[in-house]
Every structure is written in structure tokens, then in C-alpha cells.
Design a protein around this motif. Sequence first.
Motif, mmCIF file in Angstrom:
data_model
loop_
_atom_site.group_PDB
_atom_site.id
_atom_site.type_symbol
_atom_site.label_atom_id
_atom_site.label_comp_id
_atom_site.label_asym_id
_atom_site.label_seq_id
_atom_site.Cartn_x
_atom_site.Cartn_y
_atom_site.Cartn_z
ATOM 1 N N LEU A 199 32.195 23.160 21.847
ATOM 2 C CA LEU A 199 33.424 21.986 21.724
ATOM 3 C C LEU A 199 33.937 22.231 20.102
ATOM 4 O O LEU A 199 33.030 22.331 19.223
ATOM 5 N N ARG A 201 36.301 20.793 17.056
ATOM 6 C CA ARG A 201 36.964 19.623 16.607
ATOM 7 C C ARG A 201 38.091 20.019 16.098
ATOM 8 O O ARG A 201 38.470 20.830 15.377
ATOM 9 N N TYR A 226 38.785 16.284 24.701
ATOM 10 C CA TYR A 226 37.926 15.175 24.562
ATOM 11 C C TYR A 226 38.302 14.363 23.375
ATOM 12 O O TYR A 226 38.651 14.928 22.554
ATOM 13 N N PHE A 228 36.742 11.272 21.366
ATOM 14 C CA PHE A 228 35.465 10.422 20.776
ATOM 15 C C PHE A 228 35.922 9.397 19.699
ATOM 16 O O PHE A 228 36.656 9.662 18.765
ATOM 17 N N TRP A 237 38.383 16.673 20.351
ATOM 18 C CA TRP A 237 37.785 18.179 20.307
ATOM 19 C C TRP A 237 38.510 18.751 21.425
ATOM 20 O O TRP A 237 38.826 18.137 22.580
ATOM 21 N N LEU A 264 28.204 21.415 24.265
ATOM 22 C CA LEU A 264 28.702 20.437 24.992
ATOM 23 C C LEU A 264 27.380 19.936 25.847
ATOM 24 O O LEU A 264 26.677 20.608 26.138
ATOM 25 N N THR A 265 27.333 18.424 25.848
ATOM 26 C CA THR A 265 26.275 17.815 26.580
ATOM 27 C C THR A 265 26.632 17.169 27.795
ATOM 28 O O THR A 265 28.093 16.831 27.965
ATOM 29 N N ASP A 267 26.554 14.069 28.535
ATOM 30 C CA ASP A 267 27.249 12.847 28.329
ATOM 31 C C ASP A 267 28.549 13.104 27.760
ATOM 32 O O ASP A 267 29.383 11.965 27.768
ATOM 33 N N ASP A 268 29.167 14.372 27.405
ATOM 34 C CA ASP A 268 30.372 14.252 26.706
ATOM 35 C C ASP A 268 31.381 14.285 27.982
ATOM 36 O O ASP A 268 32.679 14.203 27.885
ATOM 37 N N ASP A 269 31.071 14.370 29.193
ATOM 38 C CA ASP A 269 31.868 14.325 30.455
ATOM 39 C C ASP A 269 32.676 12.899 30.337
ATOM 40 O O ASP A 269 34.033 12.869 30.922
ATOM 41 N N ASN A 271 33.809 11.286 28.015
ATOM 42 C CA ASN A 271 35.083 11.601 27.009
ATOM 43 C C ASN A 271 35.963 12.207 27.247
ATOM 44 O O ASN A 271 36.969 12.580 26.425
ATOM 45 N N GLU A 272 35.964 13.044 28.357
ATOM 46 C CA GLU A 272 36.979 14.027 28.741
ATOM 47 C C GLU A 272 38.271 13.298 28.992
ATOM 48 O O GLU A 272 38.337 12.411 29.800
#
Length: 841
Positions: A199, A201, A226, A228, A237, A264-265, A267-269, A271-272
Amino acid sequence: MRGSIVGPAVTNPLQSAGRRFVQKFGVAFLWATFIGLGLGAAVYYRVDRRDFDGDPVWHALPRIWLESLELKTVDWRARALGADAERPDDVVLVNIDEETLNNARESERLDWAMRPWPRELLGSVVEQIIREGAIRVYVDGSFVDVSPRQLAVCKGETPKSDDVLFAQTLTRLGDAVVLPFEWRRDNRRPPDRPLMPFLLRVAEVPTRAEAWPLLRRVLMERTSAYLFEKGGRFEVWAGAVSDARRRELAASFELKGGLVTRGLTPDDDANEVLTDDLLRDLAAIEVKGLPQEEVIRAGSIDAPVAPLVLPELGLANSRLLRDPDGVVRSVPLVISSKVLLPTFALASREGPFTWENGVLKAPEGPPLPVDAQGFLTLRWNADEAGRTGRGTMKRAIPAWRLLVNREDDDSGRGVRHYDNNLTGRVVVLVDERGTQRFSTAVGDMTRGAIWAQAISNAMKGEGITRVAPETDFWVTLALAFTGAILAVAWSSLTRRPGWLAWVTTLALVLGVQALLARQLYVTQGRQVAMVAPVLACAGTFLASLGYARTLEKNIREFMLRTLGGAVRADVVRRVERDLALMQPERRELTVFFSDIEGFTAVSNEKEPRVVVEVLRHYLEEMTEIVLDRGGHVDKYLGDGLMAFWGAPVISPDDAESACEAALRMHHRFEERAKLWSEKTGRKLVLRAGMETGDAVVGEMGTAHRVNYTVMGEPVATAFRLEALAKKYGVRTLVGESLFEEAKDTYLFRSVDVVRLGRTGEPVHLYELLAPLESADRFAWALPHELAWTAWRERRFQDALNGFRDLQKQLPEDEVIALYVRRCEQALKTPPPENWDGIFDG
């Protein structure tokens, strides 16, 4: 006859037309209530458009069927409204039609002849429309996929896609342009994308609104975006599949200094950000009061490609929804996809919006009729779609004219080839060959033409308002009771109206209901239920009439079975109106018995065929006479016939009618006697007995058999008189009561005084001779009465002289011969002093 039983158990309880009317009306009322409430509930609990999706629940099926029928009548009303309307010119269609394409193929511009058109070229047409004075342009088409045309890039130039060039043009035009997006009911399957291990920024901004342009740029790079939130600030991101791709993205975004990256984790999905999310944020609207749970829900959104999701543009849904029969009659103004999103029609109005009691209001412009699901029922401005692609609008302009005018403007000629008169108009740009066509109430037309009508309706606050469910319910119930009243009226006022009368009645009701519904639709733009009320009326009418006819048929069969088949039509009608006439009661009647002297021997001697043939002809002739003179044939007794007058219908001259019938029967018998005697080989003589008196008459019998008959002293007396007629050799022997009733009209002669029956009361017997107006043919009747009076006064010699003189005139008269013998015997052996001249019958 003597064995007749008065049977209350077999007496029909409905003894009057009034009581039958009450029962028919009661049953009709029940039918009206049952059918009216059933169909009324169907129109009250209206079909939800969501019921058409998938397999509907069982209780929705009849409502869907009813709604489908109703929609057909709506089309008829819509065409009637369109016939009285004027095609509007506030919305103009610009069509990429056959004329445009034919001209483009012959032009020097190769890009004009391409199919599909480059989006850059489409943007130039949109821009030209705005140049020529249009206030807004709706571009009908699909922009979900990337344009198939990419511009060739020269050395040193920055590559720009067709979509980016189109977006640049639209950005210049701002909110004067509305682009469409699509949606689908099911959730879209997520695409199989490459794993994004990194990812990058891109930026950090203070507000979410400032993040959207950056997210759009990330998506334009064909990678994942993404967002956040950290400490009240927002970080954008971008996903990268490799370190090389990460550096490429950094260069594209002109990121300086050290690059901030991380892995990418899972949990980031959450925030997509997708293009759909951008669209929802840019296009979302608020409609206060509209129940969002009732609005059509989109499973997923098909947004335009990322370069076209611009905050400067209007974004609106362009998908149309068909009714179950495949016809478009209404358009949604909003759809629900986490938020409320507008359609083309609502994009023509400025918010904020408020919905209340079926009306959508905005700060500017007239209120708009919208149902609870956010649908606008279209008010068509023509009764048929135009053949030039204009639909129901006044004008449709070929896009070719805009292209030519664009060339004129760009060349600086100062004059245009075409005056398209677009100033102050709203334009819908349609690619006729690439768009879908839909069936409507007024014919087939393109999707853009339908939206043009919807936009025109929305701007002017026009549309069709469906009346409240309560109104449809009460109209349906009222028509159900109308059918009941008509059925009771038909069955009570007419005997057998026939199917044609029923059809005419139902057609009349249908016509009146259709006329009222049409008039309400055309003059007030209000849609009232038409099919359910008509079905309620027809169903109640047929059900109630079926019951009434069955009731009347059963009563008629009961009546005819009781009265017998030999009944005059007018008597039948009177008894049908009041069956109380058949109730057992005591009343004055004139009873008639007849018998053919000599016919018993014929039945023993001749073939049954001859016997039955002669008997049938005789009974037909006699029955016809009885009925013609208002009598009732009680029964056939072999070659005998029993009839009576005075029931079931009373007439003031029943006795006279009975006498006339008896004379006619003898006259008719004498006319046929020669023929019948030849067939039987014997001389046949008709004898009859009649008497008037009080008797019990009515329906009598058991559960196995019931008849309308008479019993009492007059019956017994008439029966004995018929037997005595043969003894005295007379044709018709009558009793004293009948003589008193008819002596002012008919001529009689005294025959004897005898004791009859168990009481032994003396009865004065008379022979019926003729009507008084024919008395001159019976000049001997007066001398006969004088001679008979002398006999009764014991003046036997005077009586003998009188009877002998009469015997010379009437040598074959058996009564005169009897009294000649009696007088001679009395002179030879005088009777005792207490002799009263009464004999035993």
C-alpha cells in the motif's frame, strides 16, 4: 280425491313474491359482501413491485393477476389522455439515428463514421447542444466499460484516453450534463484481482470531501484505492502489486521525498473505496418522509468508469423497470443503495425533497405525484409514439445537425447550417441503434424517449395519481352491491331475461364504470380501479342471478308440478308473484266433472293405440276450453276430466265461465263425435256434472307427491251429478248453488229434486241449456218449467198434458219421457198426502 292429505311438510315456505324478493336480496347481499370484500381487499392491499421479483408468495398471485388486468385498462386510459394532450417542446430528443450515421459515412471525418462513436466526439456533441442554448443535457448510454478507442500518442505527448478527453469536456460543462449509471438487483460478484502486497500512501487531507478527487485519481490508475481516518484526518492509499508498480504510482502522483508504504492486511478490505462508493457520495440525495424501506433496493451499482465520476456532473440512474407484462408505465425517481440515488427524472429538479401523502415537494417547481416506492406514473403527451424517434415529444433532432453546426462554429463562419431551436430546452441525447427499446402504453420507443417524457412530467409536476386504497376498496364494494341489486331486479321484474339481457346489463355497467374511470384519468390525472369493481359487479350479478333463477326455477317446477301442466300463462304469472294463492284455504269454487258414456266398452274392445289416440285428442280439446275460460284442470280420470274455477286465481264470473266452458265442451265434442265414433265403433256421449260451493283448495299431498287440488261438498256433489246425468239423459247436470250464481246469464231447466250424499239434504237439479241470448232456440223451456211446477204442486193432469205436448216437439228427450211416466203413475196411483216430490239420488 277423498284420500288427499293436506301436507304442510311439502308446502313451499316462500308463499309470496315479496318474501322471495327478500330472500333473493339477502343471498345477493351475502354474495356482494363476500365478493366485494375479497376483491376489495385485493385492491386495498396493492401489489408491491417487489412481489414481481422471483417466486411470489401464494397470496400475492391473485393480486398480481388482478393488477395485470388493471394495467391493460390503464393503457387504454393513458392513450385517451394522450389523445387530448399536446406534445411538449420543453424536452427535445437528439438522436444518433440512421440519418446521422448515413451522413457520417459519407463525410470526410473518419471518427464520425466509427461505431460506437468515440466518447470525445460524443462530448463535442454535448458541448454543441449547450452552445445552442440547452439548459441541460441527459446523455443516455452506458459508460460502465472503458472506451474501446485510445488516442494515438505522439512523441513527447502525455497519453490521454478517450474517457479522459470526454471527462475534460464534461468538466467544462459542469452540472449542465447528466450522465447515467446502472444498477442491478443482485449483488455483483467481486472481480478476481491480483494480490496487492503493498500500500502506497498518496496523500493526507483534512476532510473526506477533499479525499474523493484523490481516490478517483487512484482508481483511474487502474488500481485499488483505500481511505483511512486517523485522528480526524483522512489518508488516501493506493495498492501496488510490485515495487515497480509502487514507484510508477509515486511518479504519477508526483510524490516527493520518502515514500510511505506498508503491507496490505485483511482488515484493510473494509477501507477499500470503489467507483460505486464515489458515485454514492457524489449523487446521494435526501427525501424526507419517503419510507426508504419501500424504495426499490439495488443489490449493486454499475458506475461509469472512474474518469467520468466527476463532482461537477449530474449522476443519475437511467434504468427502467417493466411491469409484469413487459410494459413501462412508470419510472422510479429514486433507488436505494445504502443511500437514496436519483434517476434522470428527479435530476431535473433541485432538492432538498420532501415526500408526504403521495406528493413529492421541492423548494422550486410544482409538487409531483409519487407513490410510496418512489415511482412516477407517466402522463403520456400523445396517444402513440412518433415514428421519427421522438416518442411522445414534439421534436427529435438528428445528431448530424449538431455535428455540422459544430464544424460551422469551429471554423468561425459565423453562421450555422441548422437552427435547432434548443434555447431554454432540456435535451436527451440518445444513440438509437445502441439503446434498448421498450413497450409502453402508447407504443414502442427508446429508453431515452421514455426518460424525455418522464423529465417533462417531473419539471411540470405532471403525473398520474393513483387514488387511495380506501377509495378503490369502496368503489369495488359499491359495484358489488350494484351487481346484487341488478340481479334481484332482473329476476323480480322479468321472468326469463335470457343471456343477451345479462350480457347487455354487464356491458352497460362496464361501460359506465369505464367511462367514469376514463374521465377521471383524463381530466384529473387520477387512476381509480376499474377491473376489480367490474369483476365484483359481474361476479355478484351472475352469482345472485344464478341463485335467483334457481330459486324461481324450483318454485316454477314446484308450482307446475303441483298445478299440473295444464295451466294458463297468465295464471302462472300471477301464482309466481304470489304463491300464497296456492296455500290450502276454504273458498267458493265451481267444480266440473265429465265422462264419456260408452268409452269403457271401447277400452275393452279396441286396440290400446286407438283408445289412447282418441282419448288424447279428446282431453286436449277439452283442456284447451277449460284453460281458455280461466279454469284449472285438476286431473284426468281415465276418460273423465275434473276441473274447477275460482282457484288459484279468483274471478268475479267464475260460475259463468264454468257454464260457458261446459257448453263449449259439448259443442266441440259433438263436432268430433262422428269421427271418434267411427274410430271406436260406438256412439259416444259426453256427460257432465257441475256445482258451486265452499271447498278446501290448495297444495295437498305427501313428501312423495303433491298436487294442487280441491276437496269438499261441491266436489262430491259435482261427481254425483255427472253420474246422474246419464240417468236423466242430459248433457250437463248442475246443482242449485250454481244455478243461483248463473241464472241471470244462462238458461236452465229443472230436472228433479233429489237427496244426495250422507246428509240426505234435497238438491234441486238443473240442466244447463244455453246462454240467455240464445233462449229463443229453446222456446219449449218455459212450457217445460210450467209443466214441472204443476208436477211439484200435485197437479198431475196439468203436468201430464204439458209434458205430452212437449214430447210431441222433443220425442227423444229423456227427461220429458221420465215425467210423462211419472205423471201417468201418479194419476193411476196417487201419492200419499205427505208426498214432497223428492227422490233419492
